[in-house]
Design an enzyme around this catalytic site. Structure first.
Site: not given
Ligand code: NAP
Length: 295
Positions: A97, A172, A240
């Site tokens: 990711t 995502k 993150k």
């Protein structure tokens, strides 16, 4: 059967590479900490490479699943990096990711080497990786996607091309934005129920049959009520991911006020020592009122 390199044998990458091996592909793995690669080889058929470059040299497809943008760059570039070994005509698939900007950069540098690139982040967590039931959201061109699909389906229940390069990472980000909001709502609901002295199990049983229902409610409310967070998707990873979502939103003037707020709440959880706790630990912050800065 294809020659596949898998770089990054973490919680996700280890079982993903294992599924490829069990499906009889010729798998070469690389992991920065070599003990994990040795353990992988004891469990599955395959070879170990000492550098990402060596792993990529013989591969038709190179899959990658490391932590963040910097980690991806550190295994892609340099004389021991993937790019140095990538064969013309091969395909790089990044399951990390990471940011859509990094996806654009990798598409460019692989194109210069006459190789394909797909950004292909996953959702479904450790259980999804172990059970081969991940959801994979892919960005890139149709040709590269068609070439990768049969391989990715080995560890996924759903693989979908979302659009050009970066679209996988953008999708995502949407996923993480939605989860952040839902978890804060669920935390507040359960916290309110606790303070009101309600029977949490009964409350969840009733409201989960109505419009308040969610995956998080079904799968996390019991452990949230019990204060158990030593499993699942870590707060550090979530921060993150929300950082990527917020930076990207900023660059395209999208407004994410709740995501920005929940990101700060996750910072409080990190201060509580919960960086590795599951993301449902947002409720813990409400149980420590001195930490709440917005009341
Ligand atoms: P993890 O268990 O921490 O594993 C990270 C892997 O990346 C390890 O193999 C690590 O090597 C390697 N790595 C990190 N930095 C590196 C560097 N600078 N150079 C070389 N290798 C490096 O992480 P994970 O849970 O598998 O997550 C991997 C990715 O999937 C992340 O982007 C995460 O956000 C995403 N993701 C995770 C989940 C989940 O539930 N865990 C769910 C969906 C998506 P070492 O073994 O040497 O540390």
């Amino acid at each position: 059967m294809q020659k596949i390199a898998f770089i990054g044998l973490g919680i996700m990458g280890y079982p993903m590479a294992g599924h490829l091996s069990r499906a009889n592909h010729e798998v070469t793995v690389y992991n920065r900490t070599s003990e994990k690669a040795v353990a992988w080889k004891e469990e599955y058929q395959g070879a170990i490479a000492n550098t990402p470059c060596k792993a990529a040299e013989a591969a038709d497809i190179v899959c990658l699943c490391v932590g963040n943008d910097d980690d991806v760059r550190s295994v892609v570039y340099g004389k021991e990096g993937i790019l140095a070994g990538l064969r013309e005509g091969s395909l790089l698939v990044d399951h990390t990711t990471a940011s859509p900007t990094l996806a654009q950069e990798l598409a460019m540098v692989t194109d210069e080497r006459k190789c394909g690139f797909l950004d292909a982040p996953v959702s479904g967590g450790q259980a999804g990786a172990e059970n081969g039931a991940l959801t994979i959201m892919v960005g890139g061109d149709e040709t590269s996607f068609a070439r990768s699909k049969q391989v990715l389906e080995i560890y996924a229940k759903s693989v979908r091309l979302m659009g050009p390069t970066g679209s996988g990472q953008l999708t995502k980000a949407v996923n993480q934005i939605c989860i952040a909001g839902i978890l804060q709502g669920l935390s507040e609901g359960l916290h309110f129920a606790e303070k009101a002295g309600l029977d949490i199990k009964a409350v969840v049983d009733v409201i989960s049959k109505g419009a308040a229902q969610s995956w998080q409610m079904e799968n996390r409310s019991e452990t949230m009520a019990a204060g158990k967070f030593d499993y699942g998707f870590a707060v550090n990873w979530m921060r993150k991911d929300l950082g990527i979502a917020l930076d990207t939103a900023n660059s395209m003037q999208a407004s994410l006020p709740l995501t920005a707020l929940v990101d700060q709440f996750y910072m409080d959880v990190q201060r509580l020592g919960g960086g590795r706790w599951d993301t449902s630990s947002l409720i813990e912050r409400l149980r420590m009122p001195d930490l709440i800065r917005d009341t």
